[in-house]
Scaffold this motif. Structure first.
Motif, PDB file in Angstrom:
ATOM      1  N   GLY A 218       0.780  -1.228   0.000  1.00  0.00           N
ATOM      2  CA  GLY A 218       0.000   0.000   0.000  1.00  0.00           C
ATOM      3  C   GLY A 218       0.810   1.275   0.000  1.00  0.00           C
ATOM      4  O   GLY A 218       0.238   2.371   0.092  1.00  0.00           O
ATOM      5  N   ARG A 219       2.128   1.177  -0.110  1.00  0.00           N
ATOM      6  CA  ARG A 219       2.979   2.362  -0.194  1.00  0.00           C
ATOM      7  C   ARG A 219       3.835   2.273  -1.451  1.00  0.00           C
ATOM      8  O   ARG A 219       4.343   1.201  -1.801  1.00  0.00           O
ATOM      9  CB  ARG A 219       3.864   2.490   1.046  1.00  0.00           C
ATOM     10  CG  ARG A 219       4.891   3.629   0.987  1.00  0.00           C
ATOM     11  CD  ARG A 219       5.521   3.885   2.339  1.00  0.00           C
ATOM     12  NE  ARG A 219       4.544   4.529   3.230  1.00  0.00           N
ATOM     13  CZ  ARG A 219       4.757   4.779   4.524  1.00  0.00           C
ATOM     14  NH1 ARG A 219       5.902   4.419   5.090  1.00  0.00           N
ATOM     15  NH2 ARG A 219       3.822   5.377   5.254  1.00  0.00           N
ATOM     16  N   ALA A 220       4.009   3.404  -2.133  1.00  0.00           N
ATOM     17  CA  ALA A 220       4.908   3.492  -3.280  1.00  0.00           C
ATOM     18  C   ALA A 220       6.217   4.138  -2.843  1.00  0.00           C
ATOM     19  O   ALA A 220       6.232   4.983  -1.936  1.00  0.00           O
ATOM     20  CB  ALA A 220       4.261   4.299  -4.400  1.00  0.00           C
ATOM     21  N   TYR A 221       7.308   3.740  -3.498  1.00  0.00           N
ATOM     22  CA  TYR A 221       8.643   4.228  -3.130  1.00  0.00           C
ATOM     23  C   TYR A 221       9.377   4.710  -4.376  1.00  0.00           C
ATOM     24  O   TYR A 221       9.543   3.947  -5.337  1.00  0.00           O
ATOM     25  CB  TYR A 221       9.470   3.109  -2.498  1.00  0.00           C
ATOM     26  CG  TYR A 221       8.908   2.544  -1.215  1.00  0.00           C
ATOM     27  CD1 TYR A 221       9.369   2.963   0.021  1.00  0.00           C
ATOM     28  CD2 TYR A 221       7.917   1.555  -1.250  1.00  0.00           C
ATOM     29  CE1 TYR A 221       8.869   2.424   1.191  1.00  0.00           C
ATOM     30  CE2 TYR A 221       7.401   1.016  -0.083  1.00  0.00           C
ATOM     31  CZ  TYR A 221       7.889   1.457   1.136  1.00  0.00           C
ATOM     32  OH  TYR A 221       7.381   0.919   2.295  1.00  0.00           O
ATOM     33  N   TYR A 222       9.837   5.945  -4.334  1.00  0.00           N
ATOM     34  CA  TYR A 222      10.719   6.463  -5.381  1.00  0.00           C
ATOM     35  C   TYR A 222      12.142   6.087  -4.983  1.00  0.00           C
ATOM     36  O   TYR A 222      12.716   6.676  -4.078  1.00  0.00           O
ATOM     37  CB  TYR A 222      10.540   7.976  -5.504  1.00  0.00           C
ATOM     38  CG  TYR A 222      11.658   8.704  -6.228  1.00  0.00           C
ATOM     39  CD1 TYR A 222      12.228   8.193  -7.380  1.00  0.00           C
ATOM     40  CD2 TYR A 222      12.137   9.924  -5.742  1.00  0.00           C
ATOM     41  CE1 TYR A 222      13.251   8.869  -8.034  1.00  0.00           C
ATOM     42  CE2 TYR A 222      13.149  10.613  -6.392  1.00  0.00           C
ATOM     43  CZ  TYR A 222      13.705  10.079  -7.531  1.00  0.00           C
ATOM     44  OH  TYR A 222      14.717  10.745  -8.173  1.00  0.00           O
TER      45      TYR A 222
END
Length: 323
Positions: A218-222
């Motif tokens: 549920g989290r996106a990471y750059y």
């Protein structure tokens, strides 16, 4: 579903049952990436939690590192991890929990001491919402640059363009005098992480910038990025982040981790430009407790560190000669 895939699904689901969002660096896929880069991976089902442990060196000089773990970051889980490390005969245990600095007293009670952070200690986490809400939370210049890039025809494509990501990141690495990943390392992340894609910004077919983004729990990471430095007036890097955030929202992610900023907005800091760029997207400043070391055997830790010290000296000598 084969056995390996079953293990991965079960491990990642177990993390999600313990904490939300579960840390990317404790995921099964991240362990697989690190295994390809020389670490031995031990996944522990502790009585009070889980820990994906990266091991280096051979016994009795083995050292362990737990990035963004254990899960959860409770005193009970940390205590169980320490017990495992002692029983395993490790020379040193290093943890870098995904927890605020208030965890420090707990770590000290367990005889950990602060160490040099490996992962970003400060970051910004942007909540993902409607376009209108996200744009309203940004600084005016960022809203303007996103709209300008789109108006001028910058297009962003999601995919697995490893070679282009490497080319763009190498251009940035040369400009800034830093070292980024190889093509093989980018490819391993695309293959092993639960969800990972490249985003490439182009203008009239010409690539201008690229980033690598992962989704987990549920989290996106750059994670990584770079740009050629060409046609900066088109603001392609702003269009990239905007496209990745919108895609993450559509995929069901709740927020977007910009993965590292300087601790303070100091104009003299070498990353001040990065601070200006990332903070303009809005988001919640987050500070983690950093890395902590538990020396289980001082002499074995010292002996284990000698090869690394010698290698570092050799690299410095070689660099001076090369210059």
């Amino acid at each position: 579903m084969n056995a390996a895939r079953q293990h991965q699904v079960a491990w990642d689901a177990g993390l999600a049952d313990l904490v939300q969002p579960p840390p990317l660096l404790q995921s099964w896929g991240h362990g697989e990436v690190q295994a390809k880069e020389g670490w031995r991976v031990k996944r522990l089902n502790l009585p009070q939690g889980h820990a994906s442990v990266l091991l280096q060196g051979r016994w009795p000089f083995a050292r362990a590192y737990v990035p963004r773990g254990p899960v959860p970051t409770s005193e009970a889980a940390l205590g169980a991890l320490v017990t495992w490390a002692r029983n395993s005969g490790l020379a040193r245990l290093r943890v870098e929990p995904e927890a605020p600095k208030e965890l420090g007293p707990v770590l000290r009670r367990l005889d950990f001491q602060p160490s040099q952070a490996i992962q970003p200690k400060h970051t910004l986490i942007v909540p993902l919402a409607s376009d209108e809400i996200m744009l309203a939370a940004m600084k005016p210049k960022h809203r303007y640059n996103i709209r300008l890039a789109l108006k001028r025809g910058v297009c962003v494509e999601e995919g697995e363009e490893v070679e282009e990501l490497h080319r763009q990141s190498q251009a940035t690495a040369v400009r800034q005098g830093i070292t980024l990943l190889s093509t093989a390392q980018y490819r391993a992340r695309l293959a092993q992480l639960a969800w990972c894609r490249t985003y490439v910004a182009r203008h009239q077919g010409r690539p201008l910038a690229a980033i690598l983004v992962a989704h987990f729990g549920g989290r996106a990471y750059y994670l990584f990025g770079g740009s050629s430095g060409e046609q900066r007036e088109l603001q392609a890097t702003y269009a990239l982040q905007w496209a990745a955030m919108r895609a993450a929202r559509v995929a069901g992610c709740r927020d977007y981790d910009l993965w590292g900023i300087p601790p303070e907005p100091d104009p003299g800091h070498p990353w001040f430009g990065l601070w200006q760029f990332k903070t303009g997207f809005g988001g919640r400043p987050t500070e983690y407790c950093g890395a902590w070391d538990l020396e289980l055997s001082r002499w074995r830790t010292r002996v284990a560190g000698i090869p690394g010290q010698l290698a570092g000296r050799a690299r410095r000598i070689f660099t001076r000669q090369a210059l």
